[in-house]
Design a protein around this motif. Sequence first.
Motif: not given
Length: 504
Positions: A490-504
């Motif tokens: 879950l933490a790994m998916a959360d981290g990748r999601m926030y990378e995408v969000k920061r990229g936006r």
Amino acid sequence: MLNYIGVMTGAPFPPDEYARLLALAQYEILDTPQEEAFDRITRLAAHLLGTPVAFINFVDQFRQWNKSAYGPGNTTAARRDSVCAWTILQEGPMVIENAHADPRFAHNPMVTGTPHIHMYAGTPLTTPSGHRIGTLCVTDDQPHPLSADDLKSLQDLADLVVSELELRARTVYLNRELQAQTLRNVDLQRGLDQAQVLEGITQLMGLDLTPEETTVAASSLLGEALDADYTGLIVFEDGGVRVRVAHQHPRVPQTTRDLPGQFSDWPLSLTHALRGLQQPLYLDNYPAHPHALKVLVAAGVQQIAWIPLGTHGPTTPLLMAVRLEGSEATRWRSSDRALLEAAGRSVRSALERRQTVTLARQEARRDPLTGALNRRALDEDLARLEGLAQPFTLAGIDLDGLKTINDQHGHGLGDRVLQMFAGSLKTTLDTSAQVFRVGGDEFVVLGRAPETQIRSAVNAAVLAVRQVAPLKGASVGTVRSSEGSGDALLAMADGRMYEVKRGR
């Protein structure tokens, strides 16, 4: 000799599984404390065969339960990890000379961990009625050849275990008989027999069986007490009607035995008109009924009884009992009706309790706003999927711009956005994955759906929401089950999601 292809995670069920579980339940041995009578046998088994470990195990529906252990470790385990579950599939001893080389057991927790099984020898605990309910086994963590005399000794000791079980059962039976010693005439004795059947049905209610399995097992217990040739379960469903026969008297010829399974082919039969039955229905003279089927009359069906068990979700079950022409009982006696109706009440009450518990559990797993599953459900389903050892995808999703919608348009519209997003996501993914709401605007998708399908479903859900609110989008981070487990996944998916969000 059984042949195995590939690695199997657990032993198949024996063909007499329902009857075997009933035989095990009747001994009332599961979850009882340690007893010297059984410990003495495991000590003797280890001594005679020269092994460091000996066990007495019973195989329940979902587990292997350890009654007595000599040596290190406790062999209580899930049934899928049970070596003894393989032993009960055969009549005599099963010997595994090298568990590490056997594809069925090479990755078994009891081979890779305590008690580090290298050699295993076990023989079934076979009841007088022929049901194999458990094993007496010995193991060693190193090569340990056994002679024919060793296996004969193991079998003799297993017979002693069964003798001890029979002695216990006989003691329980005699104690119950003492309480009923004044009931000597025929009617009172029949009442006692029927009370014992109801006691057995009550015990069944405590077993971890499905509602349908519980009802079929209860029907089986009723058969002999009612002098019935057939007892079983009629199940009305959206797709039609099914008949499951639980008990058939040995005197019934094979041609007549096959008849109940044909009920579903008779849409104009009396049975099909009973879906809405509210009260028990008894026919003492079935051939005289205007809707009696000629094939049943020709087969000798004389008496039929139907007991409604209520409607539970999409199914409506009925208990059914049948007597053929020539039965010693020429009608449904008052004691028969009392037994059937008492059994029906007991089963119906148990089914209603289970339905209430099931609905409560489902409600406890549901997010009240969106109808999606909640964090509790996610933890349960993630653990279940990991236990199945099958690949899956987990995606963390965060809505972009929901706070702005709440601030500018109010929380009512924000709630509507959450509902539409969750509903569209569930509809698009269908059964390939589950949708969970784990925070204010945070969702998780879990299941067999590939990453591309999940991202496509998220895009479709965002487009659906934009019909009513200016949602910016949704950030998605995905992981595969092979990359981790539990909270780390879950933490790994959360981290990748926030990378995408920061990229936006």
